[in-house]
Write an enzyme that holds these catalytic residues in place. Sequence first.
Site, PDB file in Angstrom:
ATOM      1  N   ASP A  74       0.677  -1.187   0.247  1.00 57.89           N
ATOM      2  CA  ASP A  74      -0.077  -0.061   0.234  1.00 57.89           C
ATOM      3  C   ASP A  74       0.862   1.360   0.074  1.00 57.89           C
ATOM      4  O   ASP A  74       1.752   1.423   0.630  1.00 57.89           O
ATOM      5  CB  ASP A  74      -0.957  -0.049   1.113  1.00 57.89           C
ATOM      6  CG  ASP A  74      -1.732   1.061   1.365  1.00 57.89           C
ATOM      7  OD1 ASP A  74      -2.712   1.410   0.253  1.00 57.89           O
ATOM      8  OD2 ASP A  74      -1.756   1.894   2.190  1.00 57.89           O
ATOM      9  N   GLU A 118       1.961   0.322  -4.991  1.00 58.95           N
ATOM     10  CA  GLU A 118       1.331   1.635  -5.520  1.00 58.95           C
ATOM     11  C   GLU A 118       2.560   2.780  -5.390  1.00 58.95           C
ATOM     12  O   GLU A 118       2.772   3.053  -4.392  1.00 58.95           O
ATOM     13  CB  GLU A 118       0.265   2.296  -4.728  1.00 58.95           C
ATOM     14  CG  GLU A 118      -1.009   1.239  -4.713  1.00 58.95           C
ATOM     15  CD  GLU A 118      -2.013   1.877  -3.855  1.00 58.95           C
ATOM     16  OE1 GLU A 118      -3.147   2.105  -4.345  1.00 58.95           O
ATOM     17  OE2 GLU A 118      -1.768   2.016  -2.614  1.00 58.95           O
TER      18      GLU A 118
END
Length: 877
Positions: A478, A515
């Site tokens: 993340d 990400e």
Amino acid sequence: MGRFVLLIVTALFSLHLGVTASAQSGEGEIAAEAREQRGYWLSRRVIVLPLDEPAEVVLRSGSEADAVALHPQGGLSADMAARFPHLRGMASYRLPVLSRERLIRMLRGDLVVEARRGGELVLSTGLQLPGVLDDLFANEEPLGVRFEGGVPVLSVWAPTATSVRLALGEGDEPEFLDMAFDPETGIWSARGEENWYGRPYRYEVTVHRADTGRVHTNLVTDPYSVALTTDSTHSLILDLSSDDLKPESWDNLEKPSLEAPEDIAIYELHVRDFSIADATVPADERGKFEAFSRTSSNGMQHLLALEEAGLTHIHLLPSFDCATIPEAGQKTPPDLTSYGPGSARQQAILEEHRATDGFNWCYDPYHYTVPEGSYAADTDGAARTLAFREMVSSLNRNGLRVVMDVVYNHTTASGQAERSVLDKIVPGYYHRLLEDGRVATSTCCANTATEHRMMERLMVDSLLTWAKAYKVDGFRFDLMGHHSRENMLKVKEALSSLTTEEDGVDGSAIYLYGEGWDFGEVSGNARFVQATQAQMGQDTGVGSFNDRLRDAVRGGRPFDTGIQHVQNQGLANGLYTDPNEERPADDGAREEWLAYADLARLGLAGQLSGYRFEGASGEEVTGADVLYFGTPGAGYASDPQEAINYVAAHDNETLFDIYAYKLPLDSSPTDRVRSQVLATSFVLLAQGIPLLHAGQDMLRSKSLDRNSYDSGDWFNLLDFSYQDNGWGRGLPPRQENEANWEEQRAFLTHDDIKPEPRHIAQTAALTREYLQIRSAEPLFRLRTAEDVQRQVRFLNTGPDQEIGLIVMTLGEDEAAPELVVVFNTKAERASFDTGLESDYALHAVQQKSADGALRTASMRSGTASVPARSAVVFVRR
């Protein structure tokens, strides 16, 4: 996450920097202006300060006897500037040589730097300590619970604590035991007894906080916990190598074969979503890890059909212990089926249950290395470990590897907040601090600082535990851009070093991706070289999410609001070729289509920075030249495995919902199916690694909810019986959809948007067809950038290209490629003369397609005939 959409979470988990009831004394209280920490103690000899001119500087800690005069030494050294680039330009001051004992004493007290010029006080500030703590105490000694001859040894890193005691047992009166401090490592440890096994424990840590100016005594769980009691109130003394915690044949679990990362195909899935609505799963296992062992259930049958077609990995949204799901006392919201598709009642009723229901995406870490208890049928202790392992075992035995979504970029809370852990043990160390000493929250919550050595170590140690003790096959990071490139390379090196012989795991087959977004206080490499798309796409082998292909296919960007949603069409939902009510087919739309087409071609070629092709201008361009919303550098990968191709994920609207906005409102259900499958085909026929959002293959809707992280089971429905795609379950939660909320009702009540079960089933079948084609044809899974450059080409390029068609060929022979792929984004059938003289047939999979129109595609004498809104693959005879 494009997950910084979850900024609303800060309202739930705000910083707690004030004095709280846990403050045990007022001793050592300092002046209010010194609460800010604008100075930095970087090593045992170096402190830097925000001073423009030299000054007389004194460091004070507690008593006057610990006052130390600092000596100016100009700016930062080259080494220090490289380690702390955000501090370039600050004034550097040197401490005299101090004993380790004195340094430890000072670091445990009130630290204030005072600077004077001509006797006038020009600066009084506290100090940020991570640099000096790393310099003095960073180490690789064991932490957490380990066993020596069956006897537990417990260790916690707390170098600034004045006292640490082990609190053994639950209840109001645990047994307190002193722990020994090692001044070389900063570790406190206690050796236990064999009969401690299975007992709950916490640490009682007495420590000074610079942000409150007080000494606090905290009872806190172990950051290295491997097991927890229900609702994470206590850590547990357990040995993960115990046979009692292993499913049958766990030590000999065979992994599904995987020849290369480029063979990976991923399905992103939420543990609770997977089975909570599945009536074919026993009631007590719905929403749990255990449901993945029910191979006859609708959900598992769906996954097994995808696996047979070519799916390789199940990506589970965060499954570690998180703070926002109650494990005991969950309350089930009432039935909401009586309300209409545009009603506001559903979300209003669910608002009352948000804090007590069983749903959350779980991007709110509490303990990094323990499975989430609410996802296990038994929430307490060892049961959740066994349940997680049984899930991995079942998926592996059925041909699917497991990816775990990890969130090391932030914690749920910091300071003295109830669910703060790390910051109660070493205040000001584990989190990234802003220039005044406040904790940065750009990720939504309290940002961690993995640039600090012991936070980086916590991340690496945690990942090694998931890999070795739980046999997890991959990790998705993340907000990876909030970590450094060095962090990710250390993670990769540590995991890659694992061997089947020594660790029971082949670390070389563990895949990493994340990400690579660039924002917040670290943006532009302000603090370190970030793990962003461009910087991970440099021969790292670590994947980054490909927003370029996503936006070209869908149109617009994830944070569009209001009418932008409707206006910003993309290639697969009608831009220029099938304009909606708000987006005419004018010259602007044509130019936008050409720009998107170049982005899509680059995505089909693996988003490689060095890939060369003819752009819309007619000139040869490389991926690095191609513009992404006006900025060069659309191509970022050096190898196909570094691009994660997707058009939908858990964040933002589902693909079906975004198309509800963008497609012409009168589009038929058949048109909606074909447009959705066309978007998916771009992902599955591109070089690189495809990722599908769970339910993307079933027209999944969240009733237009753009951020369903806490929207309950109602709006996150995933129906593997193919009866309901989730559309029209009411207006979504207003607080997450404020910009569009009033307009959403008109869409949700439109008669022709909700699909029938046959449309859902057809979408599932067509998605599997493209997976089958990808799996059957190695040319869609090329291994290197050189292979892609040599074997992937595009026809119909340049300024005079036929709008609506993207034509790709694959194979060594340019004159007679092995495969020809035509993406027809038009609303009508299209023909295109490829100029190729070889004889081509429709791919065998599509000859039997669930879509009768696809079966009519043909290629004769070099001219391809392709039905509307379709991607067709032709094979050289």
